[in-house]
Design a protein around this motif. Structure first.
Motif, mmCIF file in Angstrom:
data_model
loop_
_atom_site.group_PDB
_atom_site.id
_atom_site.type_symbol
_atom_site.label_atom_id
_atom_site.label_comp_id
_atom_site.label_asym_id
_atom_site.label_seq_id
_atom_site.Cartn_x
_atom_site.Cartn_y
_atom_site.Cartn_z
ATOM 1 N N VAL A 198 1.147 -1.188 -0.117
ATOM 2 C CA VAL A 198 0.068 -0.116 -0.136
ATOM 3 C C VAL A 198 0.691 1.224 -0.184
ATOM 4 O O VAL A 198 1.836 1.278 0.594
ATOM 5 C CB VAL A 198 -1.256 0.349 1.049
ATOM 6 C CG1 VAL A 198 -0.157 -0.078 2.131
ATOM 7 C CG2 VAL A 198 -1.856 1.067 0.793
ATOM 8 N N ASP A 199 0.346 2.427 -0.616
ATOM 9 C CA ASP A 199 0.983 3.470 -0.556
ATOM 10 C C ASP A 199 0.179 4.592 -0.024
ATOM 11 O O ASP A 199 -0.974 4.864 -0.938
ATOM 12 C CB ASP A 199 0.648 4.578 -1.877
ATOM 13 C CG ASP A 199 2.128 5.701 -2.276
ATOM 14 O OD1 ASP A 199 1.595 6.458 -0.789
ATOM 15 O OD2 ASP A 199 2.384 5.597 -2.852
ATOM 16 N N VAL A 200 0.189 5.054 1.270
ATOM 17 C CA VAL A 200 -1.074 5.057 1.732
ATOM 18 C C VAL A 200 -1.514 6.828 1.401
ATOM 19 O O VAL A 200 -1.997 7.262 2.120
ATOM 20 C CB VAL A 200 -0.821 5.696 3.700
ATOM 21 C CG1 VAL A 200 -0.317 4.622 3.868
ATOM 22 C CG2 VAL A 200 0.417 6.589 3.117
ATOM 23 N N THR A 201 -1.094 7.580 0.150
ATOM 24 C CA THR A 201 -1.464 8.684 -0.399
ATOM 25 C C THR A 201 -2.061 8.133 -1.059
ATOM 26 O O THR A 201 -2.969 9.775 -1.543
ATOM 27 C CB THR A 201 -0.160 8.803 -1.145
ATOM 28 O OG1 THR A 201 0.380 8.612 -2.214
ATOM 29 C CG2 THR A 201 1.271 9.290 0.089
ATOM 30 N N SER A 202 -1.803 7.479 -1.704
ATOM 31 C CA SER A 202 -3.971 6.665 -2.481
ATOM 32 C C SER A 202 -4.710 6.264 -1.397
ATOM 33 O O SER A 202 -5.100 5.416 -1.335
ATOM 34 C CB SER A 202 -3.246 5.686 -3.477
ATOM 35 O OG SER A 202 -4.020 5.219 -4.144
ATOM 36 N N THR A 203 -5.848 6.619 -1.974
ATOM 37 C CA THR A 203 -7.586 6.337 -1.442
ATOM 38 C C THR A 203 -7.763 5.383 -2.297
ATOM 39 O O THR A 203 -8.145 4.381 -0.864
ATOM 40 C CB THR A 203 -8.523 7.567 -1.797
ATOM 41 O OG1 THR A 203 -7.987 8.797 -1.394
ATOM 42 C CG2 THR A 203 -9.542 7.297 -1.158
ATOM 43 N N GLU A 204 -7.042 5.116 -3.646
ATOM 44 C CA GLU A 204 -7.994 3.883 -3.328
ATOM 45 C C GLU A 204 -7.096 2.881 -3.203
ATOM 46 O O GLU A 204 -7.543 1.677 -3.226
ATOM 47 C CB GLU A 204 -7.612 3.398 -5.345
ATOM 48 C CG GLU A 204 -8.727 4.766 -5.952
ATOM 49 C CD GLU A 204 -8.446 6.664 -6.235
ATOM 50 O OE1 GLU A 204 -6.965 6.410 -5.886
ATOM 51 O OE2 GLU A 204 -8.617 6.990 -6.163
ATOM 52 N N GLN A 205 -5.539 2.611 -2.959
ATOM 53 C CA GLN A 205 -5.298 1.736 -2.773
ATOM 54 C C GLN A 205 -5.112 1.762 -1.323
ATOM 55 O O GLN A 205 -5.320 0.504 -0.618
ATOM 56 C CB GLN A 205 -3.056 2.098 -2.636
ATOM 57 C CG GLN A 205 -2.595 1.833 -4.585
ATOM 58 C CD GLN A 205 -1.079 1.963 -3.889
ATOM 59 O OE1 GLN A 205 -0.658 2.505 -3.416
ATOM 60 N NE2 GLN A 205 -0.658 2.681 -5.087
ATOM 61 N N VAL A 206 -5.443 2.664 -0.390
ATOM 62 C CA VAL A 206 -5.679 2.529 1.018
ATOM 63 C C VAL A 206 -7.631 1.414 1.064
ATOM 64 O O VAL A 206 -7.838 0.573 2.224
ATOM 65 C CB VAL A 206 -6.204 3.960 1.453
ATOM 66 C CG1 VAL A 206 -6.687 3.966 2.959
ATOM 67 C CG2 VAL A 206 -4.155 3.966 1.749
#
Length: 250
Positions: free
Chosen positions: A62-70
């Motif tokens: 996960v990259d927590v800067t991405s809403t989609e990934q979170v």
């Protein structure tokens, strides 16, 4: 065991405080989703731990800067283990610069990971926890969430934001059976401090009345307490785990 059959999601879980907390939650009987950046040591760490605790540890990138990934991370964690009982919102980065020299891009990156990322993960977790009617979120703040320090404008702004965000989420979550708390570590002996020269390291040690840096395992213990039913009447708190660092500061 303090977390029997609970499902715990830990961001920034591949090293340091996050990895120590993954290990401790497994020891306490939890199923653990270790989340970190795709290029981290997470897959190898999770594989080794899953061999030790069969079927109970999984890595998800996960990259927590991405809403989609979170959002996908939380959905995948629930898909893997059936529910989400706890979150340790631990992903974060450092950053130092005098304020007048701080480039926009660097400043905003610290804010986006350390504050907005915490919000994104908490928001996705709260939706699941509200549907369940229970859950516990622990946000990793800092001693620099309660006072300032030179050359840390972005970091202190983010961590102060995490402390107050935690209080607001605690108020909102209470009616849904969800507790939200924050941790305020002092300086912890992790790989992030490995590159310090001896004089700087000793200076940091001297700031802690207990006379040493903290250990990742000590932050993990505090996190497990807040995640567990032992803290069932604790919400909206910022628990300082700092060797007395802030005791003499207003």
């Amino acid at each position: 065991m303090r977390l029997p059959d609970k499902t715990i999601l830990i961001t920034g879980g591949a090293s340091g405080i996050g990895l120590a907390t993954v290990q401790r939650c497994l020891q306490e009987g939890a199923n653990v989703v270790m989340a970190d950046l795709p290029g981290s040591d997470g897959p190898q760490q999770a594989q080794a731990l899953d061999a030790q605790y069969p079927g109970r540890c999984a890595f998800l990138p996960v990259d927590v800067t991405s809403t989609e990934q979170v959002d996908a991370l939380v959905a995948a964690a629930v898909g893997r283990f059936g529910r989400l009982d706890g979150v340790f919102n631990n992903a974060g980065i450092g950053g130092m610069s005098p304020a007048e020299q701080y480039p926009d891009a660097d400043y905003l990156r610290v804010i986006d990971i350390n504050l907005n990322g915490v919000f994104r993960v908490a928001r996705a977790a709260l939706r699941q926890m509200y549907a369940q009617g229970s859950g516990s979120i622990v946000n990793c703040a800092s001693i620099l969430g309660v006072f300032g320090q030179s050359a840390t404008a972005a970091y202190t702004a983010a961590k102060g934001g995490v402390v107050n965000l935690t209080r607001t989420l605690a108020l909102e979550g209470a009616a849904h059976g969800v507790r939200v708390n924050a941790l305020g570590p002092g300086y912890i002996d992790t790989p992030l401090l490995a590159g310090l020269d001896p004089a700087m390291r000793q200076a940091l040690i001297g700031l802690h009345p207990l006379g040493r840096l903290g250990r990742p395992e000590e932050i993990a213990s505090a996190t497990v307490f807040l995640l567990s039913e032992e803290a069932s009447f604790v919400t909206g708190a910022h628990l300082l785990v700092d060797g007395g660092f802030t005791a003499g500061k207003s």
